[in-house]
Design a protein around this motif. Sequence first.
Motif, PDB file in Angstrom:
ATOM      1  N   PHE A  28       0.828  -1.200   0.000  1.00  0.00           N
ATOM      2  CA  PHE A  28       0.000   0.000   0.000  1.00  0.00           C
ATOM      3  C   PHE A  28       0.867   1.256   0.000  1.00  0.00           C
ATOM      4  O   PHE A  28       0.557   2.241  -0.673  1.00  0.00           O
ATOM      5  CB  PHE A  28      -0.926  -0.003   1.219  1.00  0.00           C
ATOM      6  CG  PHE A  28      -2.017  -1.021   1.154  1.00  0.00           C
ATOM      7  CD1 PHE A  28      -3.201  -0.757   0.491  1.00  0.00           C
ATOM      8  CD2 PHE A  28      -1.870  -2.262   1.746  1.00  0.00           C
ATOM      9  CE1 PHE A  28      -4.216  -1.691   0.415  1.00  0.00           C
ATOM     10  CE2 PHE A  28      -2.870  -3.210   1.685  1.00  0.00           C
ATOM     11  CZ  PHE A  28      -4.052  -2.926   1.014  1.00  0.00           C
ATOM     12  N   TYR A  29       1.954   1.206   0.769  1.00  0.00           N
ATOM     13  CA  TYR A  29       2.861   2.352   0.801  1.00  0.00           C
ATOM     14  C   TYR A  29       3.472   2.594  -0.568  1.00  0.00           C
ATOM     15  O   TYR A  29       3.543   3.740  -1.041  1.00  0.00           O
ATOM     16  CB  TYR A  29       3.974   2.112   1.831  1.00  0.00           C
ATOM     17  CG  TYR A  29       5.162   3.026   1.649  1.00  0.00           C
ATOM     18  CD1 TYR A  29       5.087   4.371   2.027  1.00  0.00           C
ATOM     19  CD2 TYR A  29       6.343   2.555   1.068  1.00  0.00           C
ATOM     20  CE1 TYR A  29       6.167   5.221   1.826  1.00  0.00           C
ATOM     21  CE2 TYR A  29       7.421   3.395   0.869  1.00  0.00           C
ATOM     22  CZ  TYR A  29       7.331   4.728   1.254  1.00  0.00           C
ATOM     23  OH  TYR A  29       8.392   5.564   1.055  1.00  0.00           O
ATOM     24  N   VAL A  31       2.336   1.775  -3.536  1.00  0.00           N
ATOM     25  CA  VAL A  31       1.341   2.271  -4.491  1.00  0.00           C
ATOM     26  C   VAL A  31       1.006   3.735  -4.213  1.00  0.00           C
ATOM     27  O   VAL A  31       0.987   4.568  -5.130  1.00  0.00           O
ATOM     28  CB  VAL A  31       0.070   1.399  -4.440  1.00  0.00           C
ATOM     29  CG1 VAL A  31      -1.047   2.031  -5.280  1.00  0.00           C
ATOM     30  CG2 VAL A  31       0.353   0.002  -4.939  1.00  0.00           C
ATOM     31  N   LEU A  32       0.746   4.064  -2.945  1.00  0.00           N
ATOM     32  CA  LEU A  32       0.354   5.436  -2.598  1.00  0.00           C
ATOM     33  C   LEU A  32       1.492   6.426  -2.830  1.00  0.00           C
ATOM     34  O   LEU A  32       1.276   7.508  -3.397  1.00  0.00           O
ATOM     35  CB  LEU A  32      -0.090   5.487  -1.133  1.00  0.00           C
ATOM     36  CG  LEU A  32      -1.414   4.800  -0.802  1.00  0.00           C
ATOM     37  CD1 LEU A  32      -1.647   4.767   0.700  1.00  0.00           C
ATOM     38  CD2 LEU A  32      -2.572   5.507  -1.495  1.00  0.00           C
ATOM     39  N   SER A  33       2.694   6.074  -2.401  1.00  0.00           N
ATOM     40  CA  SER A  33       3.814   7.010  -2.539  1.00  0.00           C
ATOM     41  C   SER A  33       4.193   7.224  -3.997  1.00  0.00           C
ATOM     42  O   SER A  33       4.472   8.344  -4.422  1.00  0.00           O
ATOM     43  CB  SER A  33       5.028   6.513  -1.747  1.00  0.00           C
ATOM     44  OG  SER A  33       5.494   5.273  -2.263  1.00  0.00           O
ATOM     45  N   SER A  35       2.260   6.921  -6.554  1.00  0.00           N
ATOM     46  CA  SER A  35       1.174   7.525  -7.334  1.00  0.00           C
ATOM     47  C   SER A  35       1.276   9.042  -7.394  1.00  0.00           C
ATOM     48  O   SER A  35       0.599   9.672  -8.211  1.00  0.00           O
ATOM     49  CB  SER A  35      -0.184   7.124  -6.750  1.00  0.00           C
ATOM     50  OG  SER A  35      -0.380   7.711  -5.472  1.00  0.00           O
ATOM     51  N   VAL A  36       2.097   9.649  -6.533  1.00  0.00           N
ATOM     52  CA  VAL A  36       2.269  11.108  -6.526  1.00  0.00           C
ATOM     53  C   VAL A  36       3.700  11.489  -6.919  1.00  0.00           C
ATOM     54  O   VAL A  36       4.183  12.571  -6.578  1.00  0.00           O
ATOM     55  CB  VAL A  36       1.906  11.703  -5.154  1.00  0.00           C
ATOM     56  CG1 VAL A  36       0.408  11.604  -4.910  1.00  0.00           C
ATOM     57  CG2 VAL A  36       2.668  11.009  -4.034  1.00  0.00           C
ATOM     58  N   TRP A  55       0.098  15.850  -7.419  1.00  0.00           N
ATOM     59  CA  TRP A  55      -1.320  15.485  -7.428  1.00  0.00           C
ATOM     60  C   TRP A  55      -1.917  15.576  -8.829  1.00  0.00           C
ATOM     61  O   TRP A  55      -3.035  15.101  -9.061  1.00  0.00           O
ATOM     62  CB  TRP A  55      -2.092  16.391  -6.473  1.00  0.00           C
ATOM     63  CG  TRP A  55      -1.625  16.294  -5.060  1.00  0.00           C
ATOM     64  CD1 TRP A  55      -0.933  17.228  -4.358  1.00  0.00           C
ATOM     65  CD2 TRP A  55      -1.808  15.191  -4.157  1.00  0.00           C
ATOM     66  NE1 TRP A  55      -0.664  16.787  -3.077  1.00  0.00           N
ATOM     67  CE2 TRP A  55      -1.198  15.528  -2.929  1.00  0.00           C
ATOM     68  CE3 TRP A  55      -2.414  13.940  -4.279  1.00  0.00           C
ATOM     69  CZ2 TRP A  55      -1.174  14.679  -1.837  1.00  0.00           C
ATOM     70  CZ3 TRP A  55      -2.409  13.091  -3.190  1.00  0.00           C
ATOM     71  CH2 TRP A  55      -1.795  13.467  -1.984  1.00  0.00           C
ATOM     72  N   TYR A  58      -3.428  12.435 -10.628  1.00  0.00           N
ATOM     73  CA  TYR A  58      -4.820  12.010 -10.453  1.00  0.00           C
ATOM     74  C   TYR A  58      -5.748  12.747 -11.423  1.00  0.00           C
ATOM     75  O   TYR A  58      -6.667  12.141 -11.998  1.00  0.00           O
ATOM     76  CB  TYR A  58      -5.261  12.239  -9.012  1.00  0.00           C
ATOM     77  CG  TYR A  58      -4.636  11.273  -8.044  1.00  0.00           C
ATOM     78  CD1 TYR A  58      -5.246  10.053  -7.763  1.00  0.00           C
ATOM     79  CD2 TYR A  58      -3.437  11.557  -7.410  1.00  0.00           C
ATOM     80  CE1 TYR A  58      -4.680   9.145  -6.874  1.00  0.00           C
ATOM     81  CE2 TYR A  58      -2.851  10.663  -6.526  1.00  0.00           C
ATOM     82  CZ  TYR A  58      -3.477   9.462  -6.264  1.00  0.00           C
ATOM     83  OH  TYR A  58      -2.905   8.569  -5.387  1.00  0.00           O
ATOM     84  N   ALA A 247      -1.644   5.890  -9.923  1.00  0.00           N
ATOM     85  CA  ALA A 247      -2.697   6.820  -9.518  1.00  0.00           C
ATOM     86  C   ALA A 247      -4.073   6.255  -9.872  1.00  0.00           C
ATOM     87  O   ALA A 247      -5.028   6.358  -9.091  1.00  0.00           O
ATOM     88  CB  ALA A 247      -2.481   8.176 -10.185  1.00  0.00           C
ATOM     89  N   VAL A 250      -5.029   3.530  -7.386  1.00  0.00           N
ATOM     90  CA  VAL A 250      -5.520   4.092  -6.117  1.00  0.00           C
ATOM     91  C   VAL A 250      -6.970   4.535  -6.259  1.00  0.00           C
ATOM     92  O   VAL A 250      -7.807   4.260  -5.393  1.00  0.00           O
ATOM     93  CB  VAL A 250      -4.639   5.273  -5.676  1.00  0.00           C
ATOM     94  CG1 VAL A 250      -5.246   5.974  -4.461  1.00  0.00           C
ATOM     95  CG2 VAL A 250      -3.228   4.788  -5.340  1.00  0.00           C
ATOM     96  N   VAL A 254      -9.850   2.679  -3.830  1.00  0.00           N
ATOM     97  CA  VAL A 254     -10.422   3.388  -2.680  1.00  0.00           C
ATOM     98  C   VAL A 254     -11.902   3.063  -2.445  1.00  0.00           C
ATOM     99  O   VAL A 254     -12.303   2.763  -1.311  1.00  0.00           O
ATOM    100  CB  VAL A 254     -10.208   4.909  -2.834  1.00  0.00           C
ATOM    101  CG1 VAL A 254     -11.065   5.685  -1.831  1.00  0.00           C
ATOM    102  CG2 VAL A 254      -8.733   5.252  -2.625  1.00  0.00           C
TER     103      VAL A 254
END
Length: 278
Positions: A28-29, A31-33, A35-36, A55, A58, A247, A250, A254
């Motif tokens: 998860f880290y 993918v999230l990190s 993605s930005v 951002w 997205y 992105a 994610v 969500v």
Amino acid sequence: MNVSQYKTKTFVLEVFAILLALLFLAPFYLVLSNSVKTLKEILLDAASFPQIFHWSNYSSVWKMIDFPQAFWNSLQITLLSVLLIVLFSSMAAYQIVRRPTKFNSFVFLLLVSAMIIPFQSLMLQLVRVTSLLELRGELYGIVACYLGFGMPLSVFLFHGFIKTVPLELEEAARVDGSNPYGVFFRIVFPLLMPIMVTVVILNTLWIWNDYLLPVLIIGGNKDLTTLPLAVTKFFGQYTKKWDLALAGLVMAIVPILLFFLSLQRYIVEGVTAGSVKG
């Protein structure tokens, strides 16, 4: 002495649990990190924390894959499929439990046996049959396929739970003049709520995240492109836009993650209740 041993064991277990949690949270880290980040930053060091949060990834994904349309396609396919699976599998399980004939027992055996057949062994035949029946590229085609593949496990779960429903309640309803459909939908169906939530969660997670079946059935129909299909737009033969793809992942994850976290406790409750033989 016993107190110190207990504290030591507890400390070791807590440390092990924390390490195990970090292991599961690592994807998860990443993918999230990532993605930005920009694509260059991802290729240089995917594990690093982003220096600047981009951002705009997205907003770019929102436009490039037409996220509202893809989200709506995934939503309507999931809702229709899950509703039909719950309705037909609960009715089938009720009939099998309350009418234990040889034919019904044979049907139940076939459904349970279907659970162990690998989907990959059916893909070629599935494409041929759906093409002959003109189901490919149609909403009702993908929903029908999900209904067929989702029935075995759902019937199995409902079958175990219905055994715990007291037969006296149904007999009392019949004495009051209720017909068979009234007995099921007014008396039995509301009592199936614990296992029903379990069936809904399991099938929703599967259908929302599924990629292979939509590829085979939806094909090139862009009007029915789901989120998993839309995200693959960023993976080409020679280039892979990891910044936009992550992105998009994610954004696709969500909604279903929130759905799962809000209802996850019902999974254990429903399966536990269904495992008790009445």
